[in-house]
Write a protein that holds these residues in place. Structure first.
Motif, short mmCIF file in Angstrom:
data_model
loop_
_atom_site.label_atom_id
_atom_site.label_comp_id
_atom_site.label_asym_id
_atom_site.label_seq_id
_atom_site.Cartn_x
_atom_site.Cartn_y
_atom_site.Cartn_z
N SER A 281 73.49 27.56 79.29
CA SER A 281 73.04 28.93 78.99
C SER A 281 74.02 29.59 78.04
CB SER A 281 72.90 29.75 80.27
OG SER A 281 74.07 29.69 81.06
N ASP B 105 74.70 32.60 77.24
CA ASP B 105 75.41 33.81 77.62
C ASP B 105 76.50 33.58 78.68
OD1 ASP B 105 73.44 33.15 79.47
OD2 ASP B 105 72.94 35.23 79.97
N VAL B 106 76.47 32.45 79.35
CA VAL B 106 77.41 32.19 80.44
C VAL B 106 78.18 30.88 80.26
CG1 VAL B 106 77.60 31.69 82.92
CG2 VAL B 106 76.14 33.57 82.13
N SER B 107 77.48 29.81 79.91
CA SER B 107 78.10 28.48 79.91
C SER B 107 79.30 28.31 78.98
CB SER B 107 77.04 27.42 79.60
OG SER B 107 76.06 27.40 80.62
N GLN C 96 82.18 29.15 80.97
CA GLN C 96 82.28 28.42 82.22
C GLN C 96 82.57 26.93 82.01
OE1 GLN C 96 81.75 30.02 85.53
NE2 GLN C 96 82.24 31.66 84.10
N LYS D 45 69.15 31.98 78.26
CA LYS D 45 69.86 32.90 79.14
C LYS D 45 70.15 32.24 80.49
CE LYS D 45 69.96 36.50 76.40
NZ LYS D 45 71.24 36.98 75.86
N LYS D 46 71.11 32.83 81.19
CA LYS D 46 71.54 32.33 82.49
C LYS D 46 70.36 32.13 83.45
CE LYS D 46 73.95 34.30 86.52
NZ LYS D 46 74.72 35.47 86.99
N GLU D 47 69.48 33.14 83.54
CA GLU D 47 68.36 33.06 84.48
C GLU D 47 67.36 31.98 84.08
OE1 GLU D 47 70.36 36.90 84.67
OE2 GLU D 47 69.45 35.82 82.99
N GLN E 191 76.95 25.96 84.96
CA GLN E 191 77.40 27.29 85.40
C GLN E 191 78.41 27.10 86.53
OE1 GLN E 191 74.10 30.11 85.81
NE2 GLN E 191 73.10 29.24 84.03
N MET F 29 75.61 29.93 91.54
CA MET F 29 74.18 29.86 91.23
C MET F 29 73.38 29.09 92.27
SD MET F 29 73.67 31.70 88.63
CE MET F 29 71.94 31.28 88.40
#
Length: 415
Positions: free
Chosen positions: A187, A189-191, A194, A249-251, A267, A271
């Protein structure tokens, strides 16, 4: 005349008494007065659990009302900064470790936490991220493993073992791809912030490599960091991430993982509960990419103590705020929160019920390093590291991405 003077004196006492009551009408130190405190954080997915906990707290403390405010995690610091500096609107709040904690601490946003009864409820080894110069300013509430979640069922179906070195990680990813699975769901926006952590952990196996980058002792153009970016680029170039990974995106990545379209989710353990809600039948575990030969691997994974709970230094109701913080640290309440949200905690004597939490708890016995990115104390340096991952996924060479990131580090050092 004497009677008049006596009457005036009595009125003065009465007025002074009224003035005193008025000035303390909102002071939490007066247990007979009702006060409202605000609890601010970024975990909207935990709101239902916190609503239940707040209801219990207010029943036990009828003169304290708790209002909860939730902001998105990516804009959280900018959203709370004004309130912390003004002393209006925030009493208890959460922060991220690393640069965000340090920025708030330097701005005198945290009240000192020196109540030994409160501190004793936490595992001392796990609350160091909220400490500076031997003073506790915030209490990390959650224990997270910042390594990919994997689908045990898919691995078992394809007779795949957990990879123990870089060669086997690539072979596992190739097998997954050939069998129609996205090996690693990423993702944008997050990975980037992370996935880089387990990729670094054995390429430069120290607990402060990235912190030493911002102090000038190391550089992002050193071999270990270029190798890390090269390996991330290799995964992308071989098609082991899904198409348009940076635009996911994360979701959305979590939903694809829950639908069993991919075998690994880049992630972290936080999660697993969300995925389980979407697919109750999924069997999840945690694994970390080992970027070196097995005999050279020092660490098995990465952990973070996050969701740092603190009291605002400018809060007008510090005693009430600290009461709420102490309530959150009660093992019974902490257990309720942990099992409702799927989060491991730093509080002692928490009882975990779900399979996902029990699976994550196994990692407490493994050799893990504190998240490298959160050892960076300057937000711009942290962002430069994150951006370098985005750059290689956008097609830039690892060397050029590292040079660009190092250039930003050096600009920060000059300011």
């Amino acid at each position: 005349m004497k009677k008049l003077l006596i009457l005036l004196a009595m009125l003065t006492v009465i007025i002074a008494g009224c003035g005193k009551n008025s000035s303390t009408s909102g002071d939490s130190s007066d247990s007979s007065k009702k006060v409202t405190i605000n609890f601010t954080h970024w975990r909207g997915e935990d709101s239902k659990a916190f609503d239940s906990i707040i209801e219990q707290f207010e029943k036990k403390n009828p003169n304290i009302h708790v209002e909860m405010t939730v902001f998105p995690s990516d804009s959280y610091q900018s959203q709370i900064q004004g309130s912390l500096l003004s002393g209006e609107g925030i009493d208890v709040f959460a922060s991220f470790p690393g640069s965000q904690f340090e920025t708030i601490r330097k701005a005198n946003g945290f009240a000192k936490l020196d109540d030994q009864n409160l501190l004793s409820k936490f595992d001392e080894k796990l609350i160091q991220a909220g400490k500076s110069d031997n003073t506790q300013y915030a209490l990390p509430y959650q224990l997270v493993y910042n390594i990919p979640v994997y689908n045990k069922g898919i691995f078992e179906k394809l007779n795949l073992d957990i990879p123990k070195d870089w060669s086997s990680f690539l072979k596992t990813s190739e097998t997954l791809k050939k069998n129609g699975y996205t090996p690693i769901l990423f993702s944008g926006d997050v990975s980037p912030s992370q996935f880089i952590n387990p990729m670094i952990m054995n390429n430069e196996p120290t607990n402060n490599a990235l912190h030493e980058v911002e102090t000038g002792k190391r550089k992002l153009t050193d071999e270990w960091f270029i190798k890390t970016l090269s390996q991330i680029k290799e995964l992308n170039d071989k098609g082991y991430f899904q198409k348009d990974a940076l635009g996911t995106k994360k979701e959305s990545a979590a939903a694809l993982f829950a639908q069993e379209k991919g075998a690994m989710l880049a992630q972290g353990s936080y999660m697993m509960a969300t995925v389980k809600q979407q697919n109750p039948k999924i069997d999840q575990g945690l694994l970390a990419p080992i970027t070196v030969d097995q005999d050279k691997a020092k660490y098995e994974g990465v952990h973070t103590t996050t969701f740092l709970l603190g009291v605002a230094e400018k809060s007008k109701h510090k005693e009430a705020a600290k009461k709420f913080l102490t309530f959150l640290a009660d093992p019974k309440i902490s257990s309720e929160y942990a099992n409702a949200t799927g989060q491991l905690l730093t509080v002692k004597d928490v009882k975990y019920d779900s399979p996902e939490l029990k699976e994550s708890a196994k990692w407490k016995d493994k050799k893990t390093v504190f998240q490298p990115r959160f050892t960076i104390l300057n937000e711009r340096v942290s962002k430069a590291v994150e951006t370098s991952v985005q750059d290689v996924l956008s097609g830039m060479s690892a060397k050029k991405a590292a040079e660009k990131a190092q250039g930003e580090v050096e600009r920060v050092a000059k300011n």
